[in-house]
Motif scaffolding. Structure first.
Motif, PDB file in Angstrom:
ATOM      1  N   ASP A 157       0.827  -1.219   0.000  1.00 14.06           N
ATOM      2  CA  ASP A 157       0.000   0.000   0.000  1.00 14.06           C
ATOM      3  C   ASP A 157       0.854   1.259   0.000  1.00 14.06           C
ATOM      4  O   ASP A 157       0.516   2.251  -0.625  1.00 14.06           O
ATOM      5  N   ARG A 158       1.966   1.159   0.727  1.00 13.64           N
ATOM      6  CA  ARG A 158       2.809   2.349   0.809  1.00 13.64           C
ATOM      7  C   ARG A 158       3.415   2.650  -0.560  1.00 13.64           C
ATOM      8  O   ARG A 158       3.513   3.814  -0.962  1.00 13.64           O
ATOM      9  N   ASP A 159       3.836   1.595  -1.256  1.00 17.21           N
ATOM     10  CA  ASP A 159       4.395   1.784  -2.598  1.00 17.21           C
ATOM     11  C   ASP A 159       3.378   2.458  -3.504  1.00 17.21           C
ATOM     12  O   ASP A 159       3.716   3.353  -4.279  1.00 17.21           O
ATOM     13  N   LYS A 160       2.126   1.980  -3.383  1.00 13.10           N
ATOM     14  CA  LYS A 160       1.084   2.517  -4.264  1.00 13.10           C
ATOM     15  C   LYS A 160       0.862   4.002  -3.995  1.00 13.10           C
ATOM     16  O   LYS A 160       0.766   4.816  -4.913  1.00 13.10           O
ATOM     17  N   THR A 161       0.777   4.330  -2.697  1.00 10.70           N
ATOM     18  CA  THR A 161       0.588   5.742  -2.335  1.00 10.70           C
ATOM     19  C   THR A 161       1.745   6.577  -2.863  1.00 10.70           C
ATOM     20  O   THR A 161       1.561   7.666  -3.412  1.00 10.70           O
ATOM     21  N   ARG A 162       2.936   6.039  -2.663  1.00 12.07           N
ATOM     22  CA  ARG A 162       4.149   6.749  -3.070  1.00 12.07           C
ATOM     23  C   ARG A 162       4.138   6.971  -4.599  1.00 12.07           C
ATOM     24  O   ARG A 162       4.440   8.070  -5.073  1.00 12.07           O
ATOM     25  N   LYS A 212       1.629   7.158  -6.544  1.00 10.30           N
ATOM     26  CA  LYS A 212       0.645   8.180  -6.922  1.00 10.30           C
ATOM     27  C   LYS A 212       1.186   9.571  -6.627  1.00 10.30           C
ATOM     28  O   LYS A 212       0.963  10.518  -7.386  1.00 10.30           O
ATOM     29  N   GLN A 213       1.901   9.681  -5.484  1.00  3.90           N
ATOM     30  CA  GLN A 213       2.499  10.977  -5.132  1.00  3.90           C
ATOM     31  C   GLN A 213       3.490  11.404  -6.205  1.00  3.90           C
ATOM     32  O   GLN A 213       3.500  12.554  -6.641  1.00  3.90           O
ATOM     33  N   GLU A 266       2.133  12.785  -9.186  1.00  4.99           N
ATOM     34  CA  GLU A 266       1.604  14.139  -9.007  1.00  4.99           C
ATOM     35  C   GLU A 266       2.691  15.215  -9.051  1.00  4.99           C
ATOM     36  O   GLU A 266       2.390  16.393  -9.057  1.00  4.99           O
TER      37      GLU A 266
END
Lengths: 391, 666
Positions: A327-332, A334-335, A338
């Motif tokens: 999950d952290r990889d995914k959030t990262r 996406k960041q 951006e």
């Protein structure tokens, strides 16, 4: 700190003394400026104290909020926001004291014309405050932060403060450099390579003979070893560098200089994961914590060769190399998508989306499953020939 | 059936032979627990309590500052932990003395006294106390009560020994002589009562010592000397007059308190020093801290709301008044003529018209009941309150200061209120901090008409009110449904013409809503000030810590700047230190009653009448001046000047505080 080198007996003729002396003059001038800035800093505090005003320092903010994306230059830059550091404030008093303590220490270094590592500075400033059991610094992290503050407060670079970081990163290739007067032929570095010093300013490192056509920067030592053993740099006439993860200042400065001074393209071979993308981003635009140095470090036209999200299929890799994205990889990821410098890059949006769609990451080493030298003999040469990279 | 029964059962006649009047004395001899003689330990306490209460009442009524000595001698030590020992208790006062003909009645008869028949605030109420103590002594040891009394300065004292015939409620005088052997008292008159009884002397929460200490707190105008058995044995020849100070080697309880100088006070204002309880080798002294007698209280007539029907009927039968108008006017308070006509009209029927002119003797029970009901429905003013004599804020503070070692004291006196037609007044005081234990529930000391209540704490209205008050609002911790925990002593006093005790032994105040409410309000008044103090103190502590931090770093900064600029280290250090001091000035500040910071010209505390703060700052601990500083006192002089200063300083401080706050946020 000079690396033991094997000198070519009949090598390039270098006049050791002359540039060294010139450097001294240049450095002396810079030292005088730095020293004066430090003294002004202290002078300001003394003046406020004696006139009964509150002593304070203005420390430019090193945070995302004070980092600006300069689109025309293609780099991250530090904004003008500064924080007041006050002596008479519970949360800041200790830092205030530490800043001055290091200011004094650096001034001593300049006077003695010596340099110290970050760890050395920690010990230099370390002592127990008179009449208490409190130490001036609890650990090196505390000291490192203060030194970075001091860099931006005084407006001098770390090198100018006579401080260097622990060196990291290695280089081999068709290049000869002069490091503190010693000629180093990077073609003859054996299996270990030339350790890139933490300070790569022109007064320390000069490029003597640059024959390479480009620089291949790989993420870590293990991959670098593979390329060096296969003498990739010889067959492709390039320079091979490695930054042990996020490249330190020395490596970035060196790459920057090779790119700017000799026009060498910088081609990066990094893992296919958010961390790899971030490393590329740092090489390309600069980092938040060193935003004030971006102009000297960032390489806006650096290229990202791989590993790409499409490579799982393109190279017909086995299922075993997949490392699931958490999950952290995914959030990262996406960041990173951006980031303003990635936002309008279709190729990058596609790349990150591709990785997210895959749902797994891949390391450069995963190519070894194909063949031990697949990466050096097939993957990279093919991509280079096809100019299949994104930037 | 009667015949048959005569052999096995008692007849009405035989029963009648056994039936006879039970004398009150006999009743109480059998039910002595009702009077507080349940066990030997309590018997000792009750005996002393009754005697001291009587002595204090008598002194005050005669306008004499009480000077009371309580001595306990152990005649036989308790043979085991369960069996009582034999003790002789001697209580000497400097009261007006008792005229010879009244001695038997007062000491030898239960329910004889001046206090029962009137509504007047006094310690004793029923008049059973001291005679019951004498009776208990007589019953347990067979020894009569020995009374010395000297009602006249110029005449010798009476020596009377008194036994009691419990069956007849009649005193028996065994010895009656005149004697010159009477201790000298300040007034020249006085009474000395000695009772030998089976008892047990013990220290602790419900001990004689605790009782006397608390009596001292509620009666700062009284000087009480206590000679416990261990000390009495040490120096049986003890005499105040010829005692040399070196021999006694006083063991002081309060630091910075010279016990050698007699506690001298002028004009009722407490002296510069904290006068505290002094424990000497041969006695414990609870010194006088206020030289003012409590104001004389007025006796009042009963208020109709507080009279029950039975009492009302009895009053109608026994009154000397001829007509109803006079009856209402003179037997009650707050019944104006308009109410009389209203009430009589309501009681009138078609058969009989009742007016104010109606003769009391013509009122039958039915009419009386109607009158009573109408009277209860009538709107009447509250009873007069000049019958109450609260301890007073200043006096309570002086008392607490004497008996409790704390750093913060505050007190509050409520306005009089009324329950069941009886006027009453509640007072509260709290002492906080200092040497008080911080991890235990607060100690609650309860008083009714200045008499300490030692037993049945949890049944007492005052304790319930302490539990009811939410002390968390005042920065104290308080477990649910319990007294607050912390270094706190809470004092509650109820003054009333008739304190509603839950039992005859006068141990707990009955739980009337009106009383509980007033108690809570008084506690809240104290609590607010306490909360302010605690908050300010915490702030001061924080400021002190801040300064410590600043001072710690200033030295380093001065050295670093010296190395960089060559500025004189000491000069810079001093300059920075000045700033640090200025910025953390609050750490030096002293607090006033509002918890605001003030300093008077001597660096001592200025404060309002209802707060005392004893400071024992760090700096104060090792110098002579420090001792001075630790001694606080209610500042009465130039109070106005100080008050003006306060206002100015407050403003400045507030501003500074505001600035600081904003800086902090930034």
């Amino acid at each position: 700190m000079a690396k033991k080198t094997t000198k070519k007996p009949s090598g390039k003729k270098v006049t050791k003394k002359a540039p060294a002396k010139a450097k001294t003059a240049y450095r002396a001038e810079r030292d005088a400026v730095t020293s004066e800035r430090l003294q002004n800093l202290a002078e300001g505090i003394v003046t406020s104290a004696l006139s009964g005003r509150e002593p304070k320092l203005d420390v430019p903010t090193r945070a995302a909020s004070n980092t600006k994306w300069n689109k025309s230059k293609g780099i991250l830059q530090m904004g003008s926001a500064a924080q007041e550091r006050q002596l008479f404030n519970m949360g800041q008093a200790r830092k205030f004291m530490q800043t001055l303590l290091h200011g004094q220490g650096i001034n001593e270094l300049i006077d003695a014309d010596k340099t110290l590592s970050l760890r050395g500075m920690f010990y230099k400033g370390l002592h127990t405050i008179a009449g208490t059991k409190e130490k001036t610094f609890n650990d090196q992290t505390e000291s490192d932060g203060i030194l970075e503050d001091l860099e931006v407060t005084v407006g001098s670079l770390r090198e100018e403060l006579h401080i260097f970081a622990k060196k990291r990163g290695t280089m081999v290739g068709n290049i000869t450099v002069i490091d503190s007067g010693d000629t180093i032929d990077c073609r003859r570095m054996g299996s270990g390579g030339y350790a890139i010093p933490s300070i790569c300013e022109p007064d320390v490192i000069q490029f003597e003979k640059v024959e390479a056509d480009f620089v291949l920067h790989v993420e870590k030592d293990t991959v670098w070893q593979r390329f060096n053993e296969d003498k990739f740099w010889k067959t492709h006439n390039c320079i091979l560098t490695e930054g042990s993860g996020q490249p330190p200042r020395g490596v970035r400065r060196l790459l920057h200089r090779l790119n700017k001074e000799h026009g060498l393209p910088i081609i990066c071979l990094l893992d296919c994961d958010p961390w790899g993308h971030y490393i590329y981003s740092v090489i390309k635009q600069g980092s938040i914590s060193l935003a004030f140095e971006s102009e000297r470090l960032a390489i806006p036209d650096a290229k990202f060769l791989g590993i790409r999200s499409k490579d799982y299929e393109a190279c017909e890799l086995s299922d075993d190399v997949k490392i699931e994205l958490n999950d952290r990889d995914k959030t990262r990821a996406k960041q990173i998508a951006e980031y303003p410098w990635f936002q309008d890059k279709k190729a990058w949006q596609k790349e990150i989306q591709g990785m997210l769609r895959n749902g797994f990451k891949m390391e450069v080493e995963s190519l070894i499953t194909k063949d031990i030298s697949y990466v050096t003999e097939t993957y990279v040469p093919e991509r280079l020939a096809a100019e299949d990279w994104i930037s | 059936m009667a015949k048959k029964a005569s052999t096995t059962r008692a007849t009405a006649e035989t029963m009648a032979a056994k039936q006879r009047e039970i004398s009150v004395s006999e009743f109480f001899a059998k039910n002595r627990h009702l009077l507080g003689f349940d066990n030997p330990r309590k018997a000792l306490l009750t005996t002393i309590k009754e005697a001291v209460d009587n002595a204090l009442d008598a002194c005050e009524e005669a306008g004499i500052l009480p000077d009371i000595e309580v001595k306990i001698e152990e005649l036989e030590a308790p043979p085991s932990a369960t069996k009582p020992g034999r003790y002789k208790v001697t209580i000497t006062d400097n009261g007006p003395g008792i005229v010879r003909r009244q001695v038997e009645n007062i000491f030898g008869k239960l329910l004889y006294g001046s206090k029962f028949h009137r509504l007047k605030m006094s310690r004793g109420q029923q008049g059973i106390g001291i005679s019951a103590a004498g009776m208990y002594g007589l019953m347990t040891t067979g020894k009569p009560m020995v009374i010395h009394t000297k009602p006249n300065k110029k005449k010798p004292a009476h020596h009377i020994e008194l036994a009691m015939d419990t069956s007849k409620n009649q005193p028996e005088v065994t010895i009656d002589v005149e004697t010159d052997d009477f201790p000298e008292t300040s007034s020249g008159t006085g009474t000395m009562v000695a009772i030998v009884l089976e008892a047990r002397y013990q220290r602790g929460k419900t001990s004689v010592e605790a009782y006397l200490e608390q009596t001292g707190i509620a009666n700062p105008h009284a000087k009480i000397t206590f000679i416990p058995p261990d000390k009495a044995a040490e120096d049986p020849e003890f005499n105040t007059e010829n005692e040399s100070p070196t021999a006694s080697r006083p063991r002081e309880r309060a630091e910075g308190n010279s016990s050698e100088s007699p506690p001298a006070h002028a004009g009722g204002s407490p002296s510069d020093q904290i006068v505290r309880t002094i424990e000497r080798a041969d006695r414990i002294e609870y010194p006088r801290t206020i030289d003012e007698l409590p104001p004389e209280t007025q006796e009042i007539k009963p208020h109709p709301y507080g009279v029950e029907l039975g009492s009302f009927l009895r009053m109608i039968k026994t009154t000397d008044e001829k007509q109803l108008a006079g009856f209402f006017k003179n037997e009650f308070c707050r019944v104006p003529p308009s109410t009389v006509s209203e009430v009589t009209k309501a009681a009138s029927s078609s058969k009989k018209t009742i007016t104010g002119q109606t003769y009391v003797s013509t009122i039958d029970n039915a009419a009386a009941e109607k009158l009573y009901k109408a009277l209860q429905d009538a709107k009447l003013r509250s009873p007069p309150t000049d019958c109450l004599s609260p301890i007073g804020v200043r006096q309570m503070l002086a008392g607490m200061l004497k008996g409790v070692q704390a750093e913060f004291y505050t007190a509050s006196t409520r306005s009089p209120a009324v329950y069941r037609g009886n006027p009453f007044q509640i007072e509260a005081a709290v002492a906080y901090g200092g040497d008080l234990p911080g991890d235990q529930p607060a100690r609650v000391i309860r008083f009714a008409n200045r008499v300490p209540l030692l037993y049945q704490q949890s049944a007492c209205c005052s304790f319930k009110s302490v539990v009811d008050t939410s002390w968390r609002n005042y920065n104290m911790s308080q477990p649910r449904g319990a007294a607050p925990v912390g270094p706190l002593v809470v004092m509650i006093h109820m003054a009333s013409v008739w304190v509603p005790f839950t039992s005859e032994s006068k141990e707990a105040i009955a739980d009337y809503d009106e009383i509980r409410k007033e108690m809570k309000l008084a506690l809240q008044e104290c609590g607010r000030k306490l909360g302010q103090y605690i908050r300010r103190r915490q702030k001061m502590k924080r400021e002190g810590e801040r300064r410590d931090i600043f001072e710690r770093y200033i030295g380093e900064i001065a050295k670093a700047c010296n190395a960089l600029t060559g500025t004189d280290t000491q000069e810079l250090y001093d300059a920075l230190l000045r700033q640090a001091k200025r910025r953390t000035e609050i750490a030096d500040a002293q607090l006033d009653e509002e918890g605001k910071f003030i300093k008077d010209e001597h660096g001592r505390l200025a404060k309002d009448e209802d707060v005392i703060i004893v400071q024992n700052g760090k700096i104060a601990s090792d110098t002579d001046d420090a001792k001075q500083e630790t001694e606080a006192k209610p500042a009465k002089r130039d109070g106005k000047k100080v008050a003006k200063k306060k206002v100015v300083k407050k403003k400045v401080r507030k501003k500074a505080a505001g600035e600081k706050a904003t800086l902090f946020e930034g």
